[in-house]
Motif scaffolding. Structure first.
Motif, mmCIF file in Angstrom:
data_model
loop_
_atom_site.group_PDB
_atom_site.id
_atom_site.type_symbol
_atom_site.label_atom_id
_atom_site.label_comp_id
_atom_site.label_asym_id
_atom_site.label_seq_id
_atom_site.Cartn_x
_atom_site.Cartn_y
_atom_site.Cartn_z
ATOM 1 N N TRP A 132 -14.047 -8.062 2.276
ATOM 2 C CA TRP A 132 -13.878 -7.127 1.168
ATOM 3 C C TRP A 132 -14.266 -5.713 1.594
ATOM 4 O O TRP A 132 -13.737 -4.744 1.091
ATOM 5 C CB TRP A 132 -14.726 -7.583 -0.023
ATOM 6 N N ASN A 133 -15.192 -5.620 2.522
ATOM 7 C CA ASN A 133 -15.605 -4.315 3.058
ATOM 8 C C ASN A 133 -14.803 -4.031 4.309
ATOM 9 O O ASN A 133 -15.121 -4.529 5.391
ATOM 10 C CB ASN A 133 -17.100 -4.314 3.359
ATOM 11 N N ARG A 134 -13.740 -3.249 4.170
ATOM 12 C CA ARG A 134 -12.847 -2.987 5.299
ATOM 13 C C ARG A 134 -13.538 -2.244 6.428
ATOM 14 O O ARG A 134 -13.100 -2.281 7.579
ATOM 15 C CB ARG A 134 -11.636 -2.165 4.814
ATOM 16 N N ALA A 135 -14.637 -1.554 6.120
ATOM 17 C CA ALA A 135 -15.345 -0.792 7.146
ATOM 18 C C ALA A 135 -16.284 -1.667 7.969
ATOM 19 O O ALA A 135 -16.781 -1.250 9.011
ATOM 20 C CB ALA A 135 -16.141 0.339 6.495
ATOM 21 N N ALA A 136 -16.507 -2.896 7.511
ATOM 22 C CA ALA A 136 -17.433 -3.780 8.225
ATOM 23 C C ALA A 136 -16.823 -4.225 9.551
ATOM 24 O O ALA A 136 -15.687 -4.710 9.594
ATOM 25 C CB ALA A 136 -17.754 -4.997 7.363
ATOM 26 N N GLY A 149 -20.148 -12.167 0.862
ATOM 27 C CA GLY A 149 -20.387 -11.346 -0.313
ATOM 28 C C GLY A 149 -19.701 -11.828 -1.567
ATOM 29 O O GLY A 149 -19.619 -11.080 -2.553
ATOM 30 N N ASP A 150 -19.215 -13.066 -1.578
ATOM 31 C CA ASP A 150 -18.522 -13.603 -2.745
ATOM 32 C C ASP A 150 -19.541 -14.194 -3.717
ATOM 33 O O ASP A 150 -20.035 -15.310 -3.515
ATOM 34 C CB ASP A 150 -17.506 -14.654 -2.304
ATOM 35 N N ASP A 165 -14.502 -14.434 7.298
ATOM 36 C CA ASP A 165 -14.592 -13.149 7.993
ATOM 37 C C ASP A 165 -15.858 -13.058 8.848
ATOM 38 O O ASP A 165 -16.157 -11.990 9.386
ATOM 39 C CB ASP A 165 -14.558 -11.992 6.993
ATOM 40 N N ARG A 166 -16.599 -14.167 8.975
ATOM 41 C CA ARG A 166 -17.843 -14.170 9.747
ATOM 42 C C ARG A 166 -17.863 -15.325 10.753
ATOM 43 O O ARG A 166 -18.909 -15.916 11.007
ATOM 44 C CB ARG A 166 -19.042 -14.281 8.798
ATOM 45 N N LEU A 167 -16.705 -15.633 11.301
ATOM 46 C CA LEU A 167 -16.605 -16.751 12.233
ATOM 47 C C LEU A 167 -16.899 -16.348 13.672
ATOM 48 O O LEU A 167 -17.360 -17.166 14.474
ATOM 49 C CB LEU A 167 -15.207 -17.371 12.159
ATOM 50 N N ALA A 168 -16.643 -15.082 14.002
ATOM 51 C CA ALA A 168 -16.811 -14.625 15.377
ATOM 52 C C ALA A 168 -18.268 -14.749 15.822
ATOM 53 O O ALA A 168 -19.191 -14.458 15.065
ATOM 54 C CB ALA A 168 -16.349 -13.175 15.492
ATOM 55 N N LYS A 186 -6.118 -2.913 0.032
ATOM 56 C CA LYS A 186 -6.708 -1.639 0.447
ATOM 57 C C LYS A 186 -6.926 -0.679 -0.718
ATOM 58 O O LYS A 186 -7.661 0.299 -0.580
ATOM 59 C CB LYS A 186 -5.833 -0.988 1.517
ATOM 60 N N THR A 187 -6.270 -0.954 -1.851
ATOM 61 C CA THR A 187 -6.480 -0.127 -3.030
ATOM 62 C C THR A 187 -6.066 -0.921 -4.268
ATOM 63 O O THR A 187 -5.114 -1.709 -4.208
ATOM 64 C CB THR A 187 -5.666 1.187 -2.959
ATOM 65 N N PRO A 188 -6.769 -0.759 -5.387
ATOM 66 C CA PRO A 188 -6.368 -1.479 -6.608
ATOM 67 C C PRO A 188 -5.092 -0.887 -7.189
ATOM 68 O O PRO A 188 -4.904 0.340 -7.199
ATOM 69 C CB PRO A 188 -7.563 -1.260 -7.546
ATOM 70 N N LEU A 189 -4.202 -1.743 -7.653
ATOM 71 C CA LEU A 189 -2.948 -1.323 -8.278
ATOM 72 C C LEU A 189 -2.861 -1.979 -9.652
ATOM 73 O O LEU A 189 -2.866 -3.199 -9.753
ATOM 74 C CB LEU A 189 -1.742 -1.719 -7.419
ATOM 75 N N MET A 190 -2.781 -1.173 -10.689
ATOM 76 C CA MET A 190 -2.757 -1.685 -12.046
ATOM 77 C C MET A 190 -1.364 -1.534 -12.649
ATOM 78 O O MET A 190 -0.525 -0.783 -12.136
ATOM 79 C CB MET A 190 -3.790 -0.946 -12.904
ATOM 80 N N ALA A 191 -1.123 -2.250 -13.734
ATOM 81 C CA ALA A 191 0.144 -2.123 -14.451
ATOM 82 C C ALA A 191 0.204 -0.767 -15.150
ATOM 83 O O ALA A 191 -0.804 -0.264 -15.657
ATOM 84 C CB ALA A 191 0.281 -3.244 -15.468
#
Length: 336
Positions: A91-95, A20-21, A45-48, A188-193
């Motif tokens: 990027w999709n943690r649920a995948a 998905g990049d 993330d798609r090697l298996a 797991k979550t965006p962190l901004m300044a």
């Protein structure tokens, strides 16, 4: 070109990333359309269950990896590898890793063994040019290493404290307006300044929990996004009134910008100190117009700027990659 010359000339380009990049696919298409050079995307993330990875002590140079189409690619056929997103984490943690797997221990085993095999194969079989070297890439992601190298390169940086000591933090923040940002962050979550305020400083327990980066706030609303592809540098001047422009793209105005020669030299020196072949720099112009270095992303995003300016960054990056494999292209062409 004969099949053997094509397969083993080292004239191909590989992109190591995750599924998905968009950057990877756009660059791959650019290389094919403008240069006619084969480019393979390897999704860590798609090697298996690919059934492709193969390495042996008797012929490690013949090791193969699966590209995004499932085809087996000899690593020795690659003249350059863009080491873009090698984490193996989608990027999709649920995948799911594989839909048929449900045991967490088995899933972890499969993921870890696939990624370790992939990393081992490229480490032992690849003989081309890294963009950038995996060890340098990993070291350069550390913000403290970045700041140290920026000072060595003669770049102006903000006064900075990295601490979990409540007394030191409060003393630093009392001296000037201060922003705070994560040292490493989480995917797991965006962190901004954020601007430091009294509420943030109120709790010893919160401040002691984990170190954070505290920096003197640089006033102003003009930012520089500088793309260094080897010695080739392309800069964008971005105007935004918000502290962190990344979450306010709708308020961003972008235009092409030419950096002073001395600043370009210092940025190239920084890359040399860090062992990087490329880097995406963030700087800010203070009210007097002087640039202040903030950070570098060894593999930062740049596609979004093409839609907001006349910068042709994909062309520039593809041309840079072609320059790395050009000697091998000549060898391959001579064998036709």
């Amino acid at each position: 070109m004969t099949a053997t010359a094509c397969d083993r000339s080292g004239a191909r380009i590989g992109i190591v990333t995750v599924a998905g990049d968009l950057h990877a696919h756009v660059v791959r298409q650019n290389l094919l359309d403008r240069h006619g050079v084969p480019c393979h995307i390897f999704e860590t993330d798609r090697l298996a269950d690919s059934g492709v990875m193969d390495w042996t002590t008797t012929a490690p140079e013949r090791a193969v990896l699966p590209d995004h189409t499932g085809s087996a690619v000899e690593v020795a056929s690659l003249g350059a590898i863009w080491w873009r997103r090698p984490s193996g984490n989608s990027w999709n943690r649920a995948a799911p890793v594989l839909p048929q797997l449900s045991d967490e221990a088995v899933i972890d085993l499969v993921r870890n063994d696939c990624l370790a095999t992939f990393l081992g194969i490229v480490a032992t079989a690849f003989r081309g040019v890294w963009v950038s070297d995996p060890d340098a890439h990993r070291h350069a992601e550390n913000k403290l290493r970045q700041l140290h190298a920026a000072r060595q390169a003669g770049l102006r940086i903000p006064q900075t404290l990295v601490s979990q000591n409540p007394a030191a933090i409060r003393a630093f923040c009392a001296r000037q307006p201060t922003i705070v940002k994560a040292v490493a962050g989480t995917n797991k979550t965006p962190l901004m300044a954020h601007t430091v305020n009294e509420e943030l400083l109120a709790s010893d327990e919160s401040l002691r929990l984990s170190p954070a980066i505290y920096q003197a706030r640089i006033e102003g609303h003009r930012h520089l996004r500088v793309h260094a592809f080897g010695a080739d540098i392309h800069a964008a001047l971005m105007t935004c009134d918000e502290l962190d422009w990344r979450i306010h793209l709708d308020k961003l105005r972008v235009e092409r910008h030419t950096l002073a020669a001395d600043l370009q030299r210092r940025l190239r020196h920084f890359l040399s100190l860090m062992g990087l072949n490329m880097g995406i720099f963030d700087l800010k112009l203070d009210p007097e117009g002087d640039p202040v270095w903030l950070e570098v992303n060894p593999q930062g995003q740049f596609l979004f700027l093409e839609g907001m300016s006349d910068l042709r960054l994909v062309d520039a990056f593809a041309d840079y990659l072609i320059g790395l494999v050009r000697p091998r292209l000549r060898v391959a062409n001579s064998s036709r």
